[in-house]
Design an enzyme around this catalytic site. Structure first.
Site, PDB file in Angstrom:
ATOM      1  CD  GLN A   1      -6.765   2.630  -7.267  1.00  0.00           C
ATOM      2  OE1 GLN A   1      -5.820   1.846  -7.452  1.00  0.00           O
ATOM      3  NE2 GLN A   1      -8.017   2.254  -7.409  1.00  0.00           N
ATOM      4  CB  SER A   2      -2.044   3.007  -1.051  1.00  0.00           C
ATOM      5  OG  SER A   2      -0.793   2.578  -0.556  1.00  0.00           O
TER       6      SER A   2
END
Ligand SMILES: *Cc1c(COP(=O)(O)O)cnc(C)c1O
Length: 306
Positions: free
Chosen positions: A55-56
């Site tokens: 989920q960067s």
């Protein structure tokens, strides 16, 4: 944030909206990419390669920037490809990136290097955007953000910001010296020990100062880092993040995220309750973005409890 200031009964709270930096749900990586992509352009790059977690936010903003400026983009993501595409990962797909999955951080650097070599051999002219956008070039985004902030004229005693790969805080520390901001910058560590993060921020700020011909040396003790709120680990939401997300939403109509800004805001709220700030202090919460993670389904049941 007058309503939140009032319910917390503490200092006067303000917010700087870097969740609105304009690139696909915004965030702090956009300011770093402004400088990093200038370097990529002057190198004649055609492909951006970078890395981060599933989920960067950094990967999502890099992917959006690649789409906007016509680069190919390859993301090396650590973790397992989830069943459901959601949050930042859904957006990465919309921007048309290629994703390479790696097991863990140990594997990451080897695969990242191999990916770079392979792209070079294929004539794709790759440019490696550093982890979190945090190298001395990326740091300059936040050095000049402080110039913008000083020009806005808010006489804040404190800037409170989520800190992790350190580039954001490093830029602020350098900007503070160059543009004469007299308050303090307090980095809330998201996932790192205090001394490690202080050292990282000091090194980045010192190196960035040389690039712009204003050499200045920063020592770890120049850097204020509070690492009391990261014990649960990266991305693990606790009651503190949950309460902070709820209070920002309910009293200001503002959204913050479970991983970074929720942690920093949770720390800010606790520090207010502990009497860390004076009643007449002016405290600016620097919102660094991260909102797509609100829609990653692992958090929904934690944010809303029925
Ligand atoms: C990356 C990130 C941070 C941390 O910034 P660093 O420069 O890595 O310290 C804070 N907030 C959000 C939302 C981020 O995505």
């Amino acid at each position: 944030m007058p309503r939140l200031s009032k319910v917390l009964g503490g200092p006067q709270l303000f917010v700087k909206r870097d969740d609105q930096t304009g690139l696909a749900f915004g965030g702090n990586k956009t300011r770093k990419l402004e400088f990093l992509l200038a370097e990529a352009q002057s190198n004649g790059a055609q492909t951006l390669i970078t890395t981060g977690s599933v989920q960067s936010n950094h990967c999502r903003q890099t992917a959006a920037a690649a789409a906007r400026f016509g680069y190919e983009c390859i993301l090396v993501l650590t973790g397992k490809r989830p069943e459901q595409l959601n949050g930042n990962l859904l957006l990465d797909h919309l921007f048309g990136v290629k994703i390479i999955w790696v097991k863990d951080q140990e594997q990451r650097d080897a695969i990242l290097n191999a990916t770079f070599e392979h792209a070079t051999a294929e004539g794709k002219r790759p440019f490696l955007v550093p982890y979190g956008g945090s190298n001395p070039i990326g740091v300059l985004g936040y050095t000049y953000a402080i110039e913008e902030f000083v020009d806005q004229g808010l006489d804040a005693n404190w800037l409170v910001v989520a800190s992790s790969s350190g580039g954001t805080q490093a830029g602020m520390e350098l900007g503070k010296r160059i543009f004469g901001y007299r308050g303090k910058v307090l980095g809330i560590s998201v996932d790192e020990e205090q001394s490690v993060l202080q050292q990282r921020v000091a090194n980045l700020a010192s190196s960035a100062s040389e690039i712009i011909g204003r050499p200045s040396s920063f020592a770890p003790h120049d850097i204020l880092v509070n690492a009391d709120y990261c014990k649960a680990g990266y991305g693990i939401m606790t009651e503190r993040e949950r309460e902070a997300i709820g209070l920002f939403a309910k009293y200001e109509g503002l959204l913050i995220d479970p991983v970074y800004t929720g942690r920093a805001a949770g720390a800010l709220i606790d520090l207010i309750r502990l009497g860390h700030f004076k009643k007449d202090d002016v405290v600016l919460f620097w919102h660094t973005g991260g909102l797509p993670a609100l829609f990653a389904d692992n958090y929904q049941s934690l944010i809303i409890r029925e």
